[in-house]
Scaffold this motif. Structure first.
Motif, mmCIF file in Angstrom:
data_model
loop_
_atom_site.group_PDB
_atom_site.id
_atom_site.type_symbol
_atom_site.label_atom_id
_atom_site.label_comp_id
_atom_site.label_asym_id
_atom_site.label_seq_id
_atom_site.Cartn_x
_atom_site.Cartn_y
_atom_site.Cartn_z
ATOM 1 N N ASP A 140 0.845 -1.193 0.000
ATOM 2 C CA ASP A 140 0.000 0.000 0.000
ATOM 3 C C ASP A 140 0.884 1.248 0.000
ATOM 4 O O ASP A 140 2.119 1.153 0.027
ATOM 5 C CB ASP A 140 -0.911 -0.012 1.239
ATOM 6 C CG ASP A 140 -0.106 0.081 2.522
ATOM 7 O OD1 ASP A 140 -0.328 1.007 3.313
ATOM 8 O OD2 ASP A 140 0.785 -0.776 2.753
ATOM 9 N N SER A 141 0.270 2.418 0.022
ATOM 10 C CA SER A 141 1.032 3.662 -0.092
ATOM 11 C C SER A 141 1.932 3.917 1.113
ATOM 12 O O SER A 141 2.916 4.655 0.997
ATOM 13 C CB SER A 141 0.081 4.841 -0.283
ATOM 14 O OG SER A 141 -0.748 5.019 0.850
ATOM 15 N N ARG A 142 1.619 3.322 2.260
ATOM 16 C CA ARG A 142 2.433 3.506 3.471
ATOM 17 C C ARG A 142 3.527 2.449 3.605
ATOM 18 O O ARG A 142 4.264 2.440 4.575
ATOM 19 C CB ARG A 142 1.539 3.479 4.714
ATOM 20 C CG ARG A 142 0.626 4.684 4.860
ATOM 21 C CD ARG A 142 -0.228 4.559 6.129
ATOM 22 N NE ARG A 142 -0.951 5.781 6.398
ATOM 23 C CZ ARG A 142 -2.088 6.142 5.822
ATOM 24 N NH1 ARG A 142 -2.636 5.328 4.897
ATOM 25 N NH2 ARG A 142 -2.688 7.268 6.125
ATOM 26 N N MET A 143 3.615 1.509 2.650
ATOM 27 C CA MET A 143 4.610 0.429 2.701
ATOM 28 C C MET A 143 4.413 -0.429 3.950
ATOM 29 O O MET A 143 5.340 -0.674 4.724
ATOM 30 C CB MET A 143 6.024 1.006 2.648
ATOM 31 C CG MET A 143 6.340 1.800 1.399
ATOM 32 S SD MET A 143 6.826 0.762 0.011
ATOM 33 C CE MET A 143 8.565 0.519 0.374
ATOM 34 N N THR A 144 3.206 -0.904 4.148
ATOM 35 C CA THR A 144 2.873 -1.719 5.314
ATOM 36 C C THR A 144 2.952 -3.187 4.913
ATOM 37 O O THR A 144 2.080 -3.689 4.200
ATOM 38 C CB THR A 144 1.459 -1.398 5.826
ATOM 39 O OG1 THR A 144 1.295 0.026 5.896
ATOM 40 C CG2 THR A 144 1.225 -2.005 7.187
ATOM 41 N N TYR A 145 3.970 -3.887 5.401
ATOM 42 C CA TYR A 145 4.231 -5.257 4.961
ATOM 43 C C TYR A 145 3.778 -6.264 6.018
ATOM 44 O O TYR A 145 4.525 -7.157 6.413
ATOM 45 C CB TYR A 145 5.726 -5.407 4.659
ATOM 46 C CG TYR A 145 6.113 -6.637 3.871
ATOM 47 C CD1 TYR A 145 5.209 -7.356 3.100
ATOM 48 C CD2 TYR A 145 7.434 -7.080 3.894
ATOM 49 C CE1 TYR A 145 5.590 -8.477 2.384
ATOM 50 C CE2 TYR A 145 7.838 -8.193 3.179
ATOM 51 C CZ TYR A 145 6.907 -8.890 2.434
ATOM 52 O OH TYR A 145 7.307 -10.014 1.729
ATOM 53 N N THR A 146 2.539 -6.094 6.490
ATOM 54 C CA THR A 146 1.937 -7.002 7.460
ATOM 55 C C THR A 146 0.450 -7.107 7.146
ATOM 56 O O THR A 146 -0.085 -6.339 6.349
ATOM 57 C CB THR A 146 2.135 -6.502 8.907
ATOM 58 O OG1 THR A 146 1.765 -5.115 8.981
ATOM 59 C CG2 THR A 146 3.578 -6.667 9.366
ATOM 60 N N CYS A 147 -0.219 -8.019 7.821
ATOM 61 C CA CYS A 147 -1.617 -8.319 7.532
ATOM 62 C C CYS A 147 -2.526 -7.113 7.762
ATOM 63 O O CYS A 147 -2.461 -6.461 8.806
ATOM 64 C CB CYS A 147 -2.073 -9.477 8.416
ATOM 65 S SG CYS A 147 -3.783 -9.980 8.163
ATOM 66 N N GLY A 148 -3.387 -6.820 6.796
ATOM 67 C CA GLY A 148 -4.398 -5.792 6.963
ATOM 68 C C GLY A 148 -5.602 -6.315 7.739
ATOM 69 O O GLY A 148 -5.734 -7.522 7.971
#
Length: 393
Positions: A140-148
């Protein structure tokens, strides 16, 4: 799809050619997959299309390591690889396949500390330092590399915002607090907490690429400090601690040390949120294919192992399982990765594409089958007076 077109092949000559390898193992493969409603060279999108001889031999000899490497070599395909694994792992039959050739690997994982301070940096170099442009195209745009968190989300962006906000509310963040993020990644939680909850943040990571991106992206605009540092070196106080998607790299030999670090760094009245993938059984061996190609020295914890590590150090205030949401997250990542692949194909090559496809879709299938879980633990040092009010969306 890029790079590969899938089509079933039911020709008798091919079937006979496959049997020239090991007829017994081929029949065992057909029987095992049949119990999962998967056919060899069938017409359903989750069916296994065997392209070359030797796939059953590799799978039975080396488990998922052999199966994954055969896939990377183009020896077999499945149009819906995620559903192939969801069906296969849902039977739990693969738990009984314990190849003798992997006995040494299993003993090493059990007896040695593969996540000491020297080896712990390997996952940063191999996986997280692949390149910020690559991850920006997938995440995503925030570079979140964990489960949503998908309870009320309709896309990846919304799911990640919902997850970040839920963490902040679970930690009961207030303006002026100081938050520690152990394994901060590209800083998405820290930035969100600073922007929306008015906190100051310190984050530690072992990835140079992550630290460089975060420092360049956020600069001095927010009260954020990013450190290239091992968690074991931390020894200062914080009002709250979060660790999101990092505990999977800690290793069973270090779980207690990790909890001791969190305990010494947390103020007496603070809260600690631990967000981690987990397994259903205590005694298991890390997946050898994931270990070799994706996350070196990774080790998924069980609920019992986390409980043992926290024993006498923390009170468990809340435990929230939303592992099914990782299926949706991984499928969204794969969609982004697949669409962006032409930008990276010349540099990374077709074998990398098949490796990354296998990684994202096999993991999506594992979560869909509930073979692995995603937990958020909320811990306190002395127990929340009058009780902790849990937060959900």
């Amino acid at each position: 799809m890029h790079a590969q077109t899938f089509a079933p092949n039911n020709s008798q000559p091919q079937q006979e050619g496959l049997l020239t390898g090991n007829a017994r193992l081929y029949r065992a493969t057909v029987e095992l997959l049949g119990k999962a409603s998967i056919r060899v060279n069938g017409t359903d999108p989750w069916d296994m299309q065997i392209r070359r001889p030797g796939v059953p031999e590799r799978a039975f000899a080396q488990g998922n390591l052999g199966l994954g490497e055969a896939y990377m070599d183009g020896a077999w395909d499945a149009e819906e690889l995620d559903e192939f694994f969801a069906r296969l792992l849902g039977t739990r039959m693969t738990d009984s396949i314990k190849p003798l050739r992997l006995l040494g690997y299993a003993l090493t994982a059990k007896l040695l500390n593969r996540q000491d301070m020297k080896r712990a940096r390997q996952v940063g170099e191999v996986h997280y330092d692949l390149g910020n442009d690559f991850y920006a195209a997938m995440l995503d745009s925030r570079m979140t590399y964990t489960c949503g968190y998908w309870a009320d989300a309709s896309n990846l962006e919304e799911a990640q915002v919902a997850k970040l906000d839920m963490i902040c509310r679970k930690l009961q963040l207030q303006p002026g607090m100081r938050l520690l993020d152990i394994g901060c990644g590209w800083g998405s939680l820290m930035a969100y907490a600073a922007q929306h909850y008015g906190v100051e943040c310190v984050g530690v990571t072992i990835s140079r690429e992550q630290a460089a991106w975060a420092q360049e992206h956020y600069g001095d605009a927010l009260p954020l400090e990013f450190r290239l540092q091992d968690y074991r070196e931390l020894d200062e106080k914080f009002d709250a601690i979060a660790s999101v998607g990092m505990f999977e790299h800690v290793g069973r030999k270090n779980y207690r040390t990790y909890m001791q670090v969190a305990n010494r760094c947390l103020n007496d009245d603070g809260l600690f949120l631990l967000h981690t993938i987990g397994k259903n059984v205590r005694r298991s061996t890390p997946d050898p294919w994931i270990d070799k190609y994706i996350f070196p020295n990774g080790d998924l914890p069980s609920i019992g192992q986390i409980g043992d590590a926290a024993d006498g150090l923390f009170v468990v205030e809340d435990l929230h399982n939303f592992g099914a949401d990782y299926d949706k997250t991984l499928m969204a990542w794969f969609k982004n990765f697949d669409a962006a692949w032409p930008r990276f194909e010349a540099e990374l090559g077709p074998r990398f594409y098949r490796m990354w496809r296998y990684y994202l879709l096999s993991c999506a299938g594992a979560f869909r089958a509930r073979d692995i879980q995603l937990w958020q633990w909320v811990l306190s040092k002395e127990g929340v007076r009058d009780g902790y009010r849990r937060e959900r969306i």
